[in-house]
Design a protein around this motif. Structure first.
Motif, PDB file in Angstrom:
ATOM      1  N   CYS A 141       0.859  -1.183   0.000  1.00 49.34           N
ATOM      2  CA  CYS A 141       0.000   0.000   0.000  1.00 49.34           C
ATOM      3  C   CYS A 141       0.901   1.241   0.000  1.00 49.34           C
ATOM      4  CB  CYS A 141      -0.895  -0.017   1.238  1.00 49.34           C
ATOM      5  SG  CYS A 141      -2.114   1.303   1.274  1.00 49.34           S
ATOM      6  N   SER A 142       0.722   2.090  -0.983  1.00 45.20           N
ATOM      7  CA  SER A 142       1.568   3.284  -1.089  1.00 45.20           C
ATOM      8  C   SER A 142       1.248   4.265   0.038  1.00 45.20           C
ATOM      9  CB  SER A 142       1.343   3.976  -2.436  1.00 45.20           C
ATOM     10  OG  SER A 142       0.084   4.615  -2.445  1.00 45.20           O
ATOM     11  N   PRO A 143       2.208   5.112   0.392  1.00 45.85           N
ATOM     12  CA  PRO A 143       1.935   6.143   1.402  1.00 45.85           C
ATOM     13  C   PRO A 143       0.750   7.039   1.016  1.00 45.85           C
ATOM     14  CG  PRO A 143       4.293   5.955   1.075  1.00 45.85           C
ATOM     15  CD  PRO A 143       3.634   5.088   0.016  1.00 45.85           C
ATOM     16  N   GLU A 144       0.599   7.280  -0.270  1.00 44.85           N
ATOM     17  CA  GLU A 144      -0.520   8.115  -0.722  1.00 44.85           C
ATOM     18  C   GLU A 144      -1.861   7.437  -0.430  1.00 44.85           C
ATOM     19  OE1 GLU A 144       3.142   8.937  -3.172  1.00 44.85           O
ATOM     20  OE2 GLU A 144       2.061   7.113  -2.656  1.00 44.85           O
ATOM     21  N   ASP A 145      -1.910   6.135  -0.680  1.00 46.61           N
ATOM     22  CA  ASP A 145      -3.155   5.405  -0.402  1.00 46.61           C
ATOM     23  C   ASP A 145      -3.399   5.273   1.097  1.00 46.61           C
ATOM     24  OD1 ASP A 145      -3.886   5.077  -3.079  1.00 46.61           O
ATOM     25  OD2 ASP A 145      -2.710   3.237  -3.275  1.00 46.61           O
ATOM     26  N   VAL A 146      -2.326   5.114   1.867  1.00 45.71           N
ATOM     27  CA  VAL A 146      -2.470   5.072   3.335  1.00 45.71           C
ATOM     28  C   VAL A 146      -3.085   6.383   3.822  1.00 45.71           C
ATOM     29  CG1 VAL A 146      -1.206   5.043   5.520  1.00 45.71           C
ATOM     30  CG2 VAL A 146      -0.625   3.395   3.735  1.00 45.71           C
ATOM     31  N   ALA A 147      -2.602   7.503   3.293  1.00 47.69           N
ATOM     32  CA  ALA A 147      -3.133   8.807   3.697  1.00 47.69           C
ATOM     33  C   ALA A 147      -4.617   8.931   3.354  1.00 47.69           C
ATOM     34  CB  ALA A 147      -2.342   9.927   3.031  1.00 47.69           C
ATOM     35  N   GLN A 148      -4.998   8.449   2.188  1.00 47.78           N
ATOM     36  CA  GLN A 148      -6.408   8.511   1.798  1.00 47.78           C
ATOM     37  C   GLN A 148      -7.269   7.604   2.681  1.00 47.78           C
ATOM     38  OE1 GLN A 148      -7.278   9.075  -2.612  1.00 47.78           O
ATOM     39  NE2 GLN A 148      -5.280   8.043  -2.629  1.00 47.78           N
ATOM     40  N   LEU A 149      -6.747   6.421   3.019  1.00 45.25           N
ATOM     41  CA  LEU A 149      -7.471   5.529   3.930  1.00 45.25           C
ATOM     42  C   LEU A 149      -7.661   6.189   5.292  1.00 45.25           C
ATOM     43  CD1 LEU A 149      -5.788   2.095   3.142  1.00 45.25           C
ATOM     44  CD2 LEU A 149      -8.215   2.649   2.863  1.00 45.25           C
ATOM     45  N   ALA A 150      -6.617   6.841   5.767  1.00 46.32           N
ATOM     46  CA  ALA A 150      -6.693   7.515   7.069  1.00 46.32           C
ATOM     47  C   ALA A 150      -7.762   8.603   7.040  1.00 46.32           C
ATOM     48  CB  ALA A 150      -5.337   8.100   7.444  1.00 46.32           C
ATOM     49  N   GLU A 151      -7.818   9.347   5.947  1.00 43.86           N
ATOM     50  CA  GLU A 151      -8.835  10.398   5.843  1.00 43.86           C
ATOM     51  C   GLU A 151     -10.241   9.793   5.878  1.00 43.86           C
ATOM     52  OE1 GLU A 151      -9.982  14.274   3.164  1.00 43.86           O
ATOM     53  OE2 GLU A 151      -8.737  12.721   2.257  1.00 43.86           O
ATOM     54  N   VAL A 152     -10.444   8.722   5.129  1.00 46.10           N
ATOM     55  CA  VAL A 152     -11.743   8.050   5.119  1.00 46.10           C
ATOM     56  C   VAL A 152     -12.079   7.536   6.520  1.00 46.10           C
ATOM     57  CG1 VAL A 152     -12.966   6.000   4.273  1.00 46.10           C
ATOM     58  CG2 VAL A 152     -11.674   7.426   2.680  1.00 46.10           C
ATOM     59  N   ALA A 153     -11.048   7.049   7.238  1.00 47.96           N
ATOM     60  CA  ALA A 153     -11.250   6.501   8.577  1.00 47.96           C
ATOM     61  C   ALA A 153     -11.412   7.581   9.640  1.00 47.96           C
ATOM     62  CB  ALA A 153     -10.086   5.584   8.939  1.00 47.96           C
ATOM     63  N   GLY A 154     -11.287   8.842   9.241  1.00 49.05           N
ATOM     64  CA  GLY A 154     -11.448   9.940  10.192  1.00 49.05           C
ATOM     65  C   GLY A 154     -10.209  10.206  11.024  1.00 49.05           C
ATOM     66  N   LEU A 155      -9.049   9.777  10.522  1.00 50.18           N
ATOM     67  CA  LEU A 155      -7.782   9.977  11.233  1.00 50.18           C
ATOM     68  C   LEU A 155      -6.970  11.063  10.543  1.00 50.18           C
ATOM     69  CD1 LEU A 155      -7.000   6.187  11.672  1.00 50.18           C
ATOM     70  CD2 LEU A 155      -7.970   7.739  13.375  1.00 50.18           C
ATOM     71  N   GLU A 156      -5.868  11.441  11.142  1.00 48.21           N
ATOM     72  CA  GLU A 156      -5.035  12.506  10.593  1.00 48.21           C
ATOM     73  C   GLU A 156      -4.175  11.959   9.459  1.00 48.21           C
ATOM     74  OE1 GLU A 156      -3.302  15.292  13.442  1.00 48.21           O
ATOM     75  OE2 GLU A 156      -4.365  14.154  14.983  1.00 48.21           O
ATOM     76  N   ALA A 157      -4.579  12.276   8.237  1.00 41.74           N
ATOM     77  CA  ALA A 157      -3.936  11.742   7.034  1.00 41.74           C
ATOM     78  C   ALA A 157      -2.458  12.104   6.955  1.00 41.74           C
ATOM     79  CB  ALA A 157      -4.668  12.235   5.793  1.00 41.74           C
ATOM     80  N   GLU A 158      -2.100  13.317   7.391  1.00 42.94           N
ATOM     81  CA  GLU A 158      -0.707  13.749   7.299  1.00 42.94           C
ATOM     82  C   GLU A 158       0.206  12.841   8.117  1.00 42.94           C
ATOM     83  OE1 GLU A 158      -3.166  15.761   8.451  1.00 42.94           O
ATOM     84  OE2 GLU A 158      -3.440  17.227   6.859  1.00 42.94           O
ATOM     85  N   LYS A 159      -0.208  12.518   9.312  1.00 45.85           N
ATOM     86  CA  LYS A 159       0.605  11.670  10.182  1.00 45.85           C
ATOM     87  C   LYS A 159       0.732  10.266   9.601  1.00 45.85           C
ATOM     88  CE  LYS A 159      -0.580  14.214  14.339  1.00 45.85           C
ATOM     89  NZ  LYS A 159      -1.287  14.177  15.606  1.00 45.85           N
ATOM     90  N   TRP A 160      -0.361   9.733   9.082  1.00 46.94           N
ATOM     91  CA  TRP A 160      -0.318   8.394   8.484  1.00 46.94           C
ATOM     92  C   TRP A 160       0.554   8.393   7.239  1.00 46.94           C
ATOM     93  CZ3 TRP A 160      -2.092   3.721  10.141  1.00 46.94           C
ATOM     94  CH2 TRP A 160      -2.824   3.746  11.327  1.00 46.94           C
ATOM     95  N   PHE A 161       0.516   9.464   6.468  1.00 46.77           N
ATOM     96  CA  PHE A 161       1.357   9.566   5.276  1.00 46.77           C
ATOM     97  C   PHE A 161       2.831   9.545   5.660  1.00 46.77           C
ATOM     98  CE2 PHE A 161       3.739  12.150   2.202  1.00 46.77           C
ATOM     99  CZ  PHE A 161       3.520  11.405   1.049  1.00 46.77           C
ATOM    100  N   ILE A 162       3.184  10.310   6.675  1.00 45.58           N
ATOM    101  CA  ILE A 162       4.584  10.350   7.121  1.00 45.58           C
ATOM    102  C   ILE A 162       5.014   8.979   7.618  1.00 45.58           C
ATOM    103  CG2 ILE A 162       6.162  11.297   8.850  1.00 45.58           C
ATOM    104  CD1 ILE A 162       4.570  13.944   8.600  1.00 45.58           C
ATOM    105  N   ARG A 163       4.189   8.343   8.441  1.00 46.07           N
ATOM    106  CA  ARG A 163       4.526   7.013   8.960  1.00 46.07           C
ATOM    107  C   ARG A 163       4.732   6.019   7.824  1.00 46.07           C
ATOM    108  NH1 ARG A 163       0.240   4.982  12.999  1.00 46.07           N
ATOM    109  NH2 ARG A 163       1.777   3.339  13.270  1.00 46.07           N
ATOM    110  N   ALA A 164       3.847   6.024   6.832  1.00 46.99           N
ATOM    111  CA  ALA A 164       3.943   5.095   5.707  1.00 46.99           C
ATOM    112  C   ALA A 164       5.184   5.374   4.864  1.00 46.99           C
ATOM    113  CB  ALA A 164       2.687   5.169   4.846  1.00 46.99           C
TER     114      ALA A 164
END
Length: 122
Positions: free
Chosen positions: A45-68
């Protein structure tokens, strides 16, 4: 390829909000099969897709993108530079790093801080 447990949790949370893998996939612009492949580890799963999943899940997409992004480049010279550039900001904002140990030690020059963070993560 190993599947990060947090990715499965993220997929589950996004699915709980959208109602199905199909709706989740549609929300982030990928085929539903991608979600299945991410779950079973046959596709990364690309960092970009992780960020989009986080947004859908109601989480902070920026943090998930950095982690990924950090996870994607872990153990490489580029990853080392990214940890130095981005890792501290994750810890300052309260996000646990994907890995601890040697990679976390590279972020900090002060050993007591590393041990304190390890205690928090355990």
């Amino acid at each position: 390829m190993s599947i990060p447990p947090d990715l499965c949790q993220l997929l589950d949370k996004a699915k709980a909000i959208t109602g199905s893998d199909y709706a989740t996939a549609k929300a982030i612009g990928v085929a539903r099969q991608h979600l299945s492949n991410w779950r079973n580890g046959s596709r990364e799963c690309s960092p970009e897709d992780v960020a989009q999943l986080a947004e859908v899940a109601g989480l902070e997409a920026e943090k998930w993108f950095i982690r990924a992004t950090l996870k994607k480049h872990e153990g490489t010279p580029k990853g080392d530079r990214l940890y130095k550039a981005l890792g501290k900001s994750l810890l300052l904002t309260g996000v646990a790093l994907v890995s601890s140990g040697a990679a976390a030690q590279q972020i900090f020059l002060i050993k007591p801080v590393v041990y304190f963070i390890r205690c928090i993560l355990c």
